[in-house]
Write a protein that holds these residues in place. Structure first.
Motif, PDB file in Angstrom:
ATOM      1  N   GLN A 178       0.648  -1.146   0.031  1.00 44.56           N
ATOM      2  CA  GLN A 178       0.005  -0.084  -0.145  1.00 44.56           C
ATOM      3  C   GLN A 178       0.811   1.292   0.054  1.00 44.56           C
ATOM      4  OE1 GLN A 178      -3.274   0.561  -0.251  1.00 44.56           O
ATOM      5  NE2 GLN A 178      -3.587  -2.108  -0.432  1.00 44.56           N
ATOM      6  N   GLY A 179       2.111   1.057   0.025  1.00 44.65           N
ATOM      7  CA  GLY A 179       2.968   2.340   0.096  1.00 44.65           C
ATOM      8  C   GLY A 179       3.024   2.935   1.395  1.00 44.65           C
ATOM      9  N   ARG A 180       2.685   2.064   2.433  1.00 42.97           N
ATOM     10  CA  ARG A 180       2.836   2.922   3.603  1.00 42.97           C
ATOM     11  C   ARG A 180       3.146   2.026   4.947  1.00 42.97           C
ATOM     12  NH1 ARG A 180      -2.166   4.202   1.750  1.00 42.97           N
ATOM     13  NH2 ARG A 180      -3.190   2.816   3.450  1.00 42.97           N
ATOM     14  N   PRO A 181       4.444   1.596   4.620  1.00 39.17           N
ATOM     15  CA  PRO A 181       5.167   0.689   5.846  1.00 39.17           C
ATOM     16  C   PRO A 181       5.083   1.607   6.967  1.00 39.17           C
ATOM     17  CG  PRO A 181       6.795   1.450   4.227  1.00 39.17           C
ATOM     18  CD  PRO A 181       5.621   1.606   3.743  1.00 39.17           C
ATOM     19  N   GLN A 182       4.812   1.096   8.138  1.00 37.04           N
ATOM     20  CA  GLN A 182       4.962   1.590   9.282  1.00 37.04           C
ATOM     21  C   GLN A 182       6.060   1.053  10.304  1.00 37.04           C
ATOM     22  OE1 GLN A 182       2.688   4.284  10.284  1.00 37.04           O
ATOM     23  NE2 GLN A 182       2.192   3.643   8.088  1.00 37.04           N
ATOM     24  N   PHE A 183       7.257   0.877   9.454  1.00 35.23           N
ATOM     25  CA  PHE A 183       8.544   0.175   9.874  1.00 35.23           C
ATOM     26  C   PHE A 183       9.560   0.263   8.787  1.00 35.23           C
ATOM     27  CE2 PHE A 183       5.834  -2.844   8.146  1.00 35.23           C
ATOM     28  CZ  PHE A 183       6.553  -3.419   7.057  1.00 35.23           C
ATOM     29  N   ASP A 184      10.685   0.277   9.353  1.00 34.27           N
ATOM     30  CA  ASP A 184      12.021   0.627   8.346  1.00 34.27           C
ATOM     31  C   ASP A 184      12.796  -0.532   8.294  1.00 34.27           C
ATOM     32  OD1 ASP A 184      11.125   3.389   8.190  1.00 34.27           O
ATOM     33  OD2 ASP A 184      11.843   3.362  10.275  1.00 34.27           O
ATOM     34  N   ILE A 194      15.415  -3.751   4.713  1.00 33.77           N
ATOM     35  CA  ILE A 194      14.875  -2.650   4.626  1.00 33.77           C
ATOM     36  C   ILE A 194      13.580  -2.523   3.777  1.00 33.77           C
ATOM     37  CG2 ILE A 194      15.212  -0.027   4.320  1.00 33.77           C
ATOM     38  CD1 ILE A 194      18.072  -0.246   4.802  1.00 33.77           C
ATOM     39  N   ALA A 195      12.509  -2.241   4.460  1.00 38.29           N
ATOM     40  CA  ALA A 195      11.253  -2.014   3.612  1.00 38.29           C
ATOM     41  C   ALA A 195      11.351  -1.181   2.702  1.00 38.29           C
ATOM     42  CB  ALA A 195      10.112  -1.810   4.784  1.00 38.29           C
ATOM     43  N   LYS A 196      10.626  -1.602   1.641  1.00 38.79           N
ATOM     44  CA  LYS A 196      10.631  -0.830   0.417  1.00 38.79           C
ATOM     45  C   LYS A 196       9.760   0.291   0.688  1.00 38.79           C
ATOM     46  CE  LYS A 196      11.196  -0.146  -3.990  1.00 38.79           C
ATOM     47  NZ  LYS A 196      10.811  -1.257  -5.094  1.00 38.79           N
ATOM     48  N   GLY A 197      10.148   1.494   0.381  1.00 38.77           N
ATOM     49  CA  GLY A 197       9.386   2.911   0.904  1.00 38.77           C
ATOM     50  C   GLY A 197       9.608   3.350   2.256  1.00 38.77           C
ATOM     51  N   ALA A 198      10.636   2.676   2.932  1.00 43.08           N
ATOM     52  CA  ALA A 198      10.661   2.847   4.433  1.00 43.08           C
ATOM     53  C   ALA A 198      10.851   4.617   4.578  1.00 43.08           C
ATOM     54  CB  ALA A 198      12.087   2.594   4.881  1.00 43.08           C
ATOM     55  N   ALA A 199      10.477   5.057   5.644  1.00 43.07           N
ATOM     56  CA  ALA A 199      10.465   6.429   5.821  1.00 43.07           C
ATOM     57  C   ALA A 199      11.772   6.843   6.027  1.00 43.07           C
ATOM     58  CB  ALA A 199       9.357   6.989   6.828  1.00 43.07           C
ATOM     59  N   HIS A 200      12.528   6.000   6.918  1.00 43.37           N
ATOM     60  CA  HIS A 200      13.716   6.591   7.596  1.00 43.37           C
ATOM     61  C   HIS A 200      15.015   5.390   7.102  1.00 43.37           C
ATOM     62  CE1 HIS A 200      10.396   7.540  10.710  1.00 43.37           C
ATOM     63  NE2 HIS A 200      11.158   8.260  10.681  1.00 43.37           N
ATOM     64  N   VAL A 201      15.343   5.519   6.018  1.00 45.33           N
ATOM     65  CA  VAL A 201      16.295   4.837   5.270  1.00 45.33           C
ATOM     66  C   VAL A 201      17.638   4.821   5.753  1.00 45.33           C
ATOM     67  CG1 VAL A 201      17.411   4.087   3.207  1.00 45.33           C
ATOM     68  CG2 VAL A 201      14.965   4.227   3.316  1.00 45.33           C
ATOM     69  N   ASP A 202      18.237   6.181   6.255  1.00 42.73           N
ATOM     70  CA  ASP A 202      19.416   6.494   6.554  1.00 42.73           C
ATOM     71  C   ASP A 202      19.605   5.910   8.103  1.00 42.73           C
ATOM     72  OD1 ASP A 202      22.095   7.866   6.267  1.00 42.73           O
ATOM     73  OD2 ASP A 202      21.304   8.833   8.011  1.00 42.73           O
ATOM     74  N   ALA A 203      18.546   6.063   8.729  1.00 43.65           N
ATOM     75  CA  ALA A 203      18.695   5.569  10.087  1.00 43.65           C
ATOM     76  C   ALA A 203      18.807   4.012  10.243  1.00 43.65           C
ATOM     77  CB  ALA A 203      17.469   6.215  10.883  1.00 43.65           C
ATOM     78  N   ALA A 204      17.868   3.393   9.145  1.00 41.43           N
ATOM     79  CA  ALA A 204      17.824   1.796   9.019  1.00 41.43           C
ATOM     80  C   ALA A 204      19.049   1.373   8.812  1.00 41.43           C
ATOM     81  CB  ALA A 204      16.770   1.579   8.012  1.00 41.43           C
ATOM     82  N   TYR A 205      19.868   1.889   8.064  1.00 40.90           N
ATOM     83  CA  TYR A 205      21.279   1.708   7.563  1.00 40.90           C
ATOM     84  C   TYR A 205      22.112   1.606   8.773  1.00 40.90           C
ATOM     85  CZ  TYR A 205      21.094   0.894   2.347  1.00 40.90           C
ATOM     86  OH  TYR A 205      20.625   0.362   1.261  1.00 40.90           O
ATOM     87  N   ARG A 206      21.968   2.777   9.556  1.00 41.35           N
ATOM     88  CA  ARG A 206      22.855   2.989  10.804  1.00 41.35           C
ATOM     89  C   ARG A 206      22.665   1.801  11.749  1.00 41.35           C
ATOM     90  NH1 ARG A 206      23.549   9.191  12.553  1.00 41.35           N
ATOM     91  NH2 ARG A 206      25.252   8.179  13.804  1.00 41.35           N
ATOM     92  N   LYS A 265      11.436 -14.120  -0.135  1.00 30.77           N
ATOM     93  CA  LYS A 265       9.983 -14.057  -0.398  1.00 30.77           C
ATOM     94  C   LYS A 265       9.698 -12.583  -0.635  1.00 30.77           C
ATOM     95  CE  LYS A 265       8.563 -18.481   1.928  1.00 30.77           C
ATOM     96  NZ  LYS A 265       7.602 -18.811   2.984  1.00 30.77           N
ATOM     97  N   PHE A 266      10.192 -11.827   0.312  1.00 28.75           N
ATOM     98  CA  PHE A 266       9.815 -10.449   0.171  1.00 28.75           C
ATOM     99  C   PHE A 266      10.403  -9.784  -0.947  1.00 28.75           C
ATOM    100  CE2 PHE A 266       7.804  -8.420   4.518  1.00 28.75           C
ATOM    101  CZ  PHE A 266       7.104  -9.515   4.653  1.00 28.75           C
ATOM    102  N   ALA A 267      11.578  -9.932  -1.249  1.00 26.15           N
ATOM    103  CA  ALA A 267      12.329  -9.543  -2.410  1.00 26.15           C
ATOM    104  C   ALA A 267      11.647  -9.833  -3.617  1.00 26.15           C
ATOM    105  CB  ALA A 267      13.845  -9.938  -2.448  1.00 26.15           C
ATOM    106  N   ALA A 268      11.238 -11.086  -3.801  1.00 28.90           N
ATOM    107  CA  ALA A 268      10.216 -11.535  -5.014  1.00 28.90           C
ATOM    108  C   ALA A 268       9.152 -10.881  -4.992  1.00 28.90           C
ATOM    109  CB  ALA A 268      10.275 -13.087  -4.834  1.00 28.90           C
ATOM    110  N   GLN A 269       8.597 -10.279  -4.132  1.00 27.97           N
ATOM    111  CA  GLN A 269       7.599  -9.561  -4.016  1.00 27.97           C
ATOM    112  C   GLN A 269       7.614  -8.069  -4.191  1.00 27.97           C
ATOM    113  OE1 GLN A 269       4.203 -10.895  -4.454  1.00 27.97           O
ATOM    114  NE2 GLN A 269       5.290 -12.543  -4.505  1.00 27.97           N
TER     115      GLN A 269
END
Length: 367
Positions: free
Chosen positions: A94-100, A281-293, A111-115
């Motif tokens: 839905q383009g609104r992941p509530q997690f990063d 990292i979830a596709k469309g994550a709001a905090h990608v940089d922090a997720a990488y850190r 499985k997620f990557a295949a989707q």
């Protein structure tokens, strides 16, 4: 021991099931599952990251060993959610992941990557990969392995007159090693076909692709001696403690708990099946940089070792084991002296065949 792998079983078996559930609108905004935030300084100016883990005692260990120190070091607040796979995928679709950042099995990440549900990783942003020496087969385009659990054999040390089972062939030998057995059912984990094949003489490096007919024929030889198929992590220990069985398959982290309780049990790690947990990292994550850190921090050998001291999780980093005492290291199935005794589950084979195998297993178990 909580069971980080249980989240994988909550998904429908196979990538096709994930795709079907992604189309269910009611799941997209689902906020079920508990959440918690790491405590620590706020020097990061309000920065935050939301990570999905499986909660329980494993989640508590992650909080203590990883999230809170990360917040104290970086000022980035960590919020945790315990969502099931179908809920996560629906939110992403839905383009609104509530997690990063997603801490889940590498099988689920595949499985997620295949989707198209995970960001493609830029490994240059994960500096600790090099220092941690993460195995190359646990670094994919979309996920990185952070730990593994092993499925192995546990047995009562007082059951066989001082003799010790040395292989899966001994697990199958109920004349030399008398007593009932327990094995898992598909609600707990992948069917244990590899053990049946090893017991039948298949070399560990020749297991895949699994010979289903041979595996089920081997399982049938043991069927009358299997008292119960366990469907939760604690059950093998209960059965062994009550002397209802003399041997059981088990998740390796359970053994130390049983021994601390005074149960006369030991493990046999020969032919152990490894399944890796990892970060994506979830596709469309709001905090990608922090997720990488947070991913980079969590994969550091020192941090993996600290987590292993808190929870019986086997670090993916071989360097992490060097930062543990001999006693701490020997408890872990990932220690250097044990590693080559086991094998990695071929998750690509299982993704393609899990639904078929599970159906056949259920029919077989019903007799």
């Amino acid at each position: 021991m909580s069971d980080p792998m249980i989240g994988r079983r909550a998904l429908l078996r196979g990538a096709g099931g994930l795709a079907a559930l992604a189309a269910v609108p009611s799941l997209a905004a689902c906020g079920t599952g508990t959440s918690r935030a790491a405590s620590g300084s706020a020097k990061g100016g309000g920065k935050s990251v939301v990570v999905r883990d499986s909660g329980g005692t494993f989640g508590e260990a992650l909080q203590k060993a990883v999230y809170t120190p990360f917040t104290q070091e970086t000022g980035i607040n960590v919020q945790v959610v315990n969502l099931q796979g179908t809920q996560m995928l629906a939110q992403i679709k839905q383009g609104r992941p509530q997690f990063d950042l997603i801490n889940n099995s590498m099988m689920d990440h595949t499985k997620f990557a295949a989707q198209d549900a995970l960001e493609r990783l830029d490994t240059d942003r994960i500096k600790s990969l090099k220092s941690a020496k993460i195995p190359q087969n646990q670094i994919t385009d979309h996920a990185v392995g952070n730990s593994f659990y092993g499925q192995c054999m546990a047995y009562r040390t007082d059951a066989f007159g001082g003799r010790k089972p040395e292989s899966w062939a001994d697990f199958w030998d109920t004349k030399a090693f008398k007593g009932s057995r327990s094995m898992c059912n598909p609600d707990a984990d992948l069917p244990e076909l590899e053990f049946a094949l090893l017991a039948d003489g298949v070399p560990m490096d020749k297991l895949y692709p699994l010979d289903l007919d041979r595996a089920f024929k081997s399982l049938t030889r043991l069927r009358s001696d299997i008292k119960k198929f366990w469907d939760s992590g604690p059950l093998p220990g209960v059965l062994l403690s009550r002397q209802e069985v003399t041997m059981s398959t088990v998740w390796d982290g359970r053994i130390a708990d049983l021994q601390k309780q005074g149960v006369p049990v030991a493990r046999q790690l020969g032919g152990m099946r490894r399944q890796f947990q990892g970060y994506g990292i979830a596709k469309g994550a709001a905090h990608v940089d922090a997720a990488y850190r947070l991913m980079d921090y969590s994969l550091q050998p020192e941090v993996q070792a600290r987590l292993a001291k808190t929870f019986p999780s086997n670090p993916s980093s071989p360097v992490a084991y060097q930062k543990l005492t001999k006693e701490e290291r020997n408890v872990l199935a990932g220690a250097p002296q044990y590693y080559d005794k086991g094998f990695d589950a071929d998750i690509n084979w299982w993704i393609k065949n899990e639904a078929t195998v599970t159906k056949r297993w259920l029919e077989w178990a019903r007799g």
